[in-house]
Design an enzyme around this catalytic site. Sequence first.
Site, PDB file in Angstrom:
ATOM      1  N   LYS A 174       0.859  -1.190   0.000  1.00 22.67           N
ATOM      2  CA  LYS A 174       0.000   0.000   0.000  1.00 22.67           C
ATOM      3  C   LYS A 174       0.897   1.243   0.000  1.00 22.67           C
ATOM      4  CE  LYS A 174      -3.660  -2.639   0.775  1.00 22.67           C
ATOM      5  NZ  LYS A 174      -4.844  -2.789  -0.044  1.00 22.67           N
ATOM      6  N   LYS A 200       2.553  -8.821  -1.886  1.00 21.47           N
ATOM      7  CA  LYS A 200       1.631  -8.985  -3.009  1.00 21.47           C
ATOM      8  C   LYS A 200       1.347  -7.663  -3.700  1.00 21.47           C
ATOM      9  CE  LYS A 200      -3.258  -9.968  -3.619  1.00 21.47           C
ATOM     10  NZ  LYS A 200      -3.620  -8.538  -3.699  1.00 21.47           N
ATOM     11  N   ASP A 202      -1.329  -5.419  -5.640  1.00 23.12           N
ATOM     12  CA  ASP A 202      -2.788  -5.397  -5.553  1.00 23.12           C
ATOM     13  C   ASP A 202      -3.374  -5.693  -6.929  1.00 23.12           C
ATOM     14  OD1 ASP A 202      -5.113  -5.368  -4.060  1.00 23.12           O
ATOM     15  OD2 ASP A 202      -4.460  -3.651  -2.901  1.00 23.12           O
ATOM     16  N   GLU A 203      -4.704  -5.912  -6.940  1.00 26.15           N
ATOM     17  CA  GLU A 203      -5.319  -6.430  -8.159  1.00 26.15           C
ATOM     18  C   GLU A 203      -5.228  -5.441  -9.308  1.00 26.15           C
ATOM     19  OE1 GLU A 203      -6.859  -5.403  -5.544  1.00 26.15           O
ATOM     20  OE2 GLU A 203      -8.566  -4.149  -6.090  1.00 26.15           O
ATOM     21  N   HIS A 292      -6.224 -13.409  -7.611  1.00 27.18           N
ATOM     22  CA  HIS A 292      -7.030 -12.442  -6.859  1.00 27.18           C
ATOM     23  C   HIS A 292      -8.433 -12.460  -7.444  1.00 27.18           C
ATOM     24  CE1 HIS A 292      -8.690  -8.690  -5.436  1.00 27.18           C
ATOM     25  NE2 HIS A 292      -7.695  -8.548  -4.608  1.00 27.18           N
ATOM     26  N   LYS A 332     -12.737  -6.843   6.669  1.00 30.09           N
ATOM     27  CA  LYS A 332     -13.616  -5.773   6.199  1.00 30.09           C
ATOM     28  C   LYS A 332     -14.538  -6.197   5.057  1.00 30.09           C
ATOM     29  CE  LYS A 332     -10.430  -3.898   2.720  1.00 30.09           C
ATOM     30  NZ  LYS A 332      -9.624  -2.791   2.229  1.00 30.09           N
TER      31      LYS A 332
END
Lengths: 483, 150
Positions: A174, A200, A202-203, A292, A332
């Site tokens: 992030k 990883k 992200d998508e 993902h 979440k």
Amino acid sequence: MRTTLSSNERYRAGVIPYAKMGYWEPDYIPKDTDVLALFRVTPQDGVDPIEAAAAVAGESSTATWTVVWTDRLTACEVYRAKAYRVDAVPNSPGQYFAYIAYDMDLFEEGSIANLTASIIGNVFGFKAIKALRLEDMRIPVAYLKTFQGPATGIVVERERLDKFGRPLLGATIKPKLGLSGKNYGRVVYEALRGGLDFTKDDENINSQPFMRWSERFLFGMEAVNRAAAATGEIKGHYFNVTAGTMEDMYERAEFAKELGSIIIMIDLVVGYTAIQSMAKWARRNDMILHLHRAGNSAYARQKNHGMNFRVICKWMRMAGVDHLHAGTVVGKLEGDPLMVRGFYDTLREPHTAARLENGLFFEQDWASLRMVMPVASGGIHAGQMHQLLHYLGEDVILQFGGGTIGHPAGIQAGATANRVAVEAIIQARNEGRDYLKEGPEILERAARWCSPLRGALETWKDVTFNYESTDTADFVPVATPTY
Amino acid sequence: MRITQGTFSFLPDLTDQQIVSQIDYCITNGWSIGIEHTDDPHPRNSYWEMWDLPMFEVRDPAAILVEIKACRKALPNHYIKVNANNPLRGRETVALSFIVNRPQREPGFRLDRQEVGGRAIQYTIHSYAADKPEGERYDGERTDSGNGRG
């Protein structure tokens, strides 16, 4: 009961109900080699549920809207899908569960695309039904054996990583968008150095103007190898090779392999055929393949229309991925505990029994297809470790993001907190302690000597995501009376 | 540095009592215990030396602790780990693996980089200890490299 028409009546030009065309056979006994599907059907007002179920069977197999004489040139009885059971959905007026059997020869061997073109093809737009949801499928062993299955699988992945007996730990870099290659690699290094096994992409990080793909791969591999040398452990970063064309995806995957990466990643939105192609590439190249599930909630979340995620789990195990995001229960994102259990069992059991409370409508023998490692990602942190282990088991990747990178003392500290928490809870579980109940106390005790864990617990101790799930079981388990 | 291979390397070194608890868990699950040791802890060294065969018949964790102690005594400066082997169909691999002994000083690894075409680098992880011959890699070590059981 099934209505039998004479040949003259059946093939007279015009329109007759699907149920009378041979798509409703209540006395049909499914063969071991049949593909079975369970749909949740919401017929239009005034449409008989049996006729709606027969229509679904018809439109997902041989039928068109009117009688055609050319049926009679074929062994049409075999090719017709058969609705064989219709039940009202408990506590859901107007909804029905329709069980439909398909002869295996309706589908091309080893092709998810062909299977899905029938099962979720035109039928979902059919006017006579208000809504339609594919809830579950039973894939016969004979058909499963035409699929490669996971390129690597849980067992071989663990052997390659030399990591056993605990969940694997990861973090998604992030911010997901905007970092340069060099800054991005810094986050990879810190997280792996601090104690995580994987980081990883992200998508939605592919090859944007702020960071082209090869920049990320080059800096990322420096980070992975630095962390491996610093810890003596095997580490990996899932490089997302998702791209606009197969040629681009292969180019990126080949480059990741040349650089020595042990794992690559793709997004569900690339499509079933692309996923199968990458799974074959991964098997050929001894690469772990992370998937993902980007896009799934667009059609999997609402209860009345679309398809249940457990069906995606089945198709992806057949298609051959090694990792699949399948819910966290406590994080979440959407995930009822009983439903998530059904997804996880589908991915990693050799055989699943029918268990309605977990949404598993059919018994499924996985025919030795390898096991997919589920990934729990989205809003999880070290303070939930006892709950994560309880709900998800140890064959899982706990994929933190903010729960590593957002640590007040830095990314390494965040990663160390995650790792110490998982090892402390595993140790306690193996010692026979009631780790779910005593979890907070076990973590507090470890935090006395581990200041990174203390920082994590203090920062996130009260963070929970208690919202009602939308995708829940239709059946409640009841205790069987004992005599 | 501290090599963090194995299931519990981020915790303080396990006491013998804690080791016995873990072994008890493994035996209760039907897993057989093997003890392995090495002075080449490269992360891709898949084959550490076996301290005899896995103990398929041993059901008493204390008896396994005796073997761990014997291995430690013979090879005090080797890495020693306990592996639990799960023979269940479809698993047939290690179920738990943790370090129960490590050298007093762990020199760690050097990362060698070979610049190749374009911006690419080929990486090799090099164990400092492995520069010395097998059996002489850590301070105060015996010179024979056998499993110490004669």
